[in-house]
Scaffold this motif. Structure first.
Motif, PDB file in Angstrom:
ATOM      1  N   GLY A   1       0.798  -1.218   0.000  1.00 14.09           N
ATOM      2  CA  GLY A   1       0.000   0.000   0.000  1.00 14.09           C
ATOM      3  C   GLY A   1       0.832   1.269   0.000  1.00 14.09           C
TER       4      GLY A   1
ATOM      5  N   ASP B   1       2.608   4.689  -1.379  1.00 17.85           N
ATOM      6  CA  ASP B   1       2.418   5.785  -2.333  1.00 17.85           C
ATOM      7  C   ASP B   1       3.764   6.073  -2.977  1.00 17.85           C
TER       8      ASP B   1
ATOM      9  N   TYR C   1      10.027  -1.416   2.283  1.00 14.11           N
ATOM     10  CA  TYR C   1       8.662  -1.693   1.846  1.00 14.11           C
ATOM     11  C   TYR C   1       8.602  -2.803   0.792  1.00 14.11           C
TER      12      TYR C   1
ATOM     13  N   ARG D   1      -3.039  -6.200   3.336  1.00 12.88           N
ATOM     14  CA  ARG D   1      -2.636  -4.920   2.719  1.00 12.88           C
ATOM     15  C   ARG D   1      -3.395  -3.759   3.348  1.00 12.88           C
ATOM     16  N   TRP D   2      -4.698  -3.966   3.579  1.00  8.85           N
ATOM     17  CA  TRP D   2      -5.499  -2.906   4.205  1.00  8.85           C
ATOM     18  C   TRP D   2      -5.047  -2.650   5.639  1.00  8.85           C
TER      19      TRP D   2
ATOM     20  N   SER E   1      -1.659  -0.854   5.664  1.00  5.49           N
ATOM     21  CA  SER E   1      -1.778   0.555   5.265  1.00  5.49           C
ATOM     22  C   SER E   1      -2.460   1.385   6.335  1.00  5.49           C
TER      23      SER E   1
ATOM     24  N   LYS F   1       5.554  -4.103  10.317  1.00  6.33           N
ATOM     25  CA  LYS F   1       5.243  -2.677  10.224  1.00  6.33           C
ATOM     26  C   LYS F   1       5.428  -1.998  11.581  1.00  6.33           C
TER      27      LYS F   1
END
Length: 453
Positions: free
Chosen positions: A28, A30, A44, A93-94, A97, A347
């Motif tokens: 996820g 940017d 990442y 992933r959700w 993020s 994370k």
């Protein structure tokens, strides 16, 4: 480095970069913000690899679960395993993020994520645990099935003998397979034999009494002397006739002839029922054995496919008897749950990075821009509404003025019409007065005054 080597190195580097970008998409990330901190790309890329690995394990677990449920491998299982892998991948992933910001927010996000991971990890872990201990589990299920078949066969054989009569002991209420016609015949024969024995007893008593009385009559008629019974005089005398009548009466009252006939019928019926008993018992034995074989065939054999519920029950039973297996199975479950938690743990353990702070700052800026855009849009809409309200008010004012002007014009027209009528009336009256004066020869003023009077 030669020019050809440089050309080969550039495609390999492009492939690596493209693969890294794809893995970062799973995390996820940017890319626009990450381009400003390129040193954190490796972090990442690794996080995306962890998410992909967890999803692959989930897909493999679903494959094993479906193969254990169905009992065989089918092509459609690939689709279901891929769908489950994508579900787990998107969920991780959700969650990854969402875990951003300072450590307080990370800790708040960790607790519900761990609960989700425990449930998800248990679902993913169980098929893998069953797969690891498949040999012991399948053997345990096969042994249980064989033991159950042997016990069922012994029970059915005991409760369904060839004679058709179940044993005296209990436990055969649900194990009876066939109702024997031979058993019904045997029960009927037993009842008939009881009736025949009772009737035989009656016939024997009546025949004995008849023989006694007829013997006394015969002795009396031949002149045989029996003290207290016969007179000893030869010939058919009164006593002889009386004794013969007593014998006939006793035979008639006891219905000796009818009872003997019924006794013969009972014995004939018993003979008819006994004749086919042997063949019926033989046929019952064959049908009983066929029914027992069919009942046993309906039970799963030792080499039949083992379902997932049977595997779970067997693993629980084996683990209850073997402490080493119990500890090993739970350690494997905990390991798989930990693997499912790895994306969020990685994370969290990575701490707050520059990219995280930049994401937080970008989110705040975007939020402020969004609020400003909404405020400007609201102001514009309010201005449009105010202008629309002002235009409607002006339109109402103009319509009100038009209505007032129309009213005034109507009043003026009415007054003009009224004055015109009054002038016409006055002229008519004057004309009449002049005519009357001419006729009467008087002064016009006097005529007009008289006319108004």
């Amino acid at each position: 480095m030669t020019e050809d080597a440089a050309h080969e190195e550039r495609p390999r580097r492009a492939v690596r970069l493209d693969l890294g970008r794809r893995l970062r998409v799973l995390a996820g990330v940017d890319e626009g913000i990450l381009d400003q901190v390129p040193l954190e790309r490796t972090r990442y890329v690794g996080l995306g690899g962890v998410i992909l690995g967890t999803a692959v394990i989930a897909g493999v677990s679903m494959w094993f679960a479906l193969s254990q449920i169905i009992g065989e491998v089918r092509p459609g299982m690939v689709v279901l395993a891929l769908v489950w892998m994508l579900i787990v991948l998107n969920l991780d992933r959700w969650l990854v993020s969402m875990v951003a910001g300072m450590w307080q927010r990370r800790l708040v996000m960790l607790l519900p994520r761990l609960l989700v991971a425990m449930v998800l990890g248990s679902v993913i872990a169980e098929p893998l645990v069953l797969r690891v201990f498949e040999t012991a589990v399948v053997q345990h299920v096969a042994d249980e099935r064989e033991a159950a078949r042997s016990a069922e066969k012994a029970l059915l054989t005991r409760c369904n003998p060839a004679t058709g009569t179940p044993p005296a002991g209990g436990g055969c209420e649900k194990a009876r397979l066939l109702v024997s016609s031979a058993a019904a015949d045997e029960a009927e024969i037993a009842d008939l034999e009881k009736d025949a024995a009772r009737l035989q007893k009656q016939v024997d008593g009546a025949r004995s009494e008849y023989r006694r009385l007829s013997g006394q009559a015969r002795d009396e008629c031949v002149g045989k002397k029996i003290i207290g019974v016969t007179s000893g005089k030869r010939g058919v005398g009164p006593l002889c006739r009386r004794l013969e009548a007593a014998a006939r009466t006793a035979r008639s009252l006891s219905d000796l002839d009818g009872n003997e006939k019924r006794l013969r019928e009972l014995r004939s019926r018993i003979s008819e029922l006994r004749a086919p008993l042997a063949s019926k018992r033989s046929d019952l034995g064959r049908r009983t054995q066929a029914a027992i074989d069919a009942r046993l065939a309906a039970m799963p054999s030792g080499d039949a496919p083992v379902g997932i519920l049977e595997r779970m029950r067997a693993l629980h039973e084996i683990a209850a008897e073997n402490s080493y297996l119990l500890v090993a199975s739970w350690l494997l479950r905990l390991f798989l749950v930990l693997v499912d938690c790895l994306p969020v743990l990685v994370k969290l353990l990575g701490g707050t990075t520059t990219y995280d702070r930049m994401v937080e700052h970008a989110n705040r800026m975007r939020e402020r821009v969004h609020e400003k855009r909404i405020q400007l849009d609201a102001d514009a809409r309010v201005g449009e509404l105010e202008l629309e309200a002002y235009a409607r008010a002006e339109e109402r004012r103009k319509r009100r003025q038009l209505i007032e002007l129309d009213g005034k014009a109507a009043d003026a027209e009415a007054r003009a019409h009224r004055e015109e009528l009054m002038n016409r009336r006055a002229e008519e009256l004057n004309r009449r007065s002049k005519d009357r004066n001419r006729i009467n020869g008087s002064h016009p003023d006097v005529g007009v005054a008289g006319a108004f009077r």
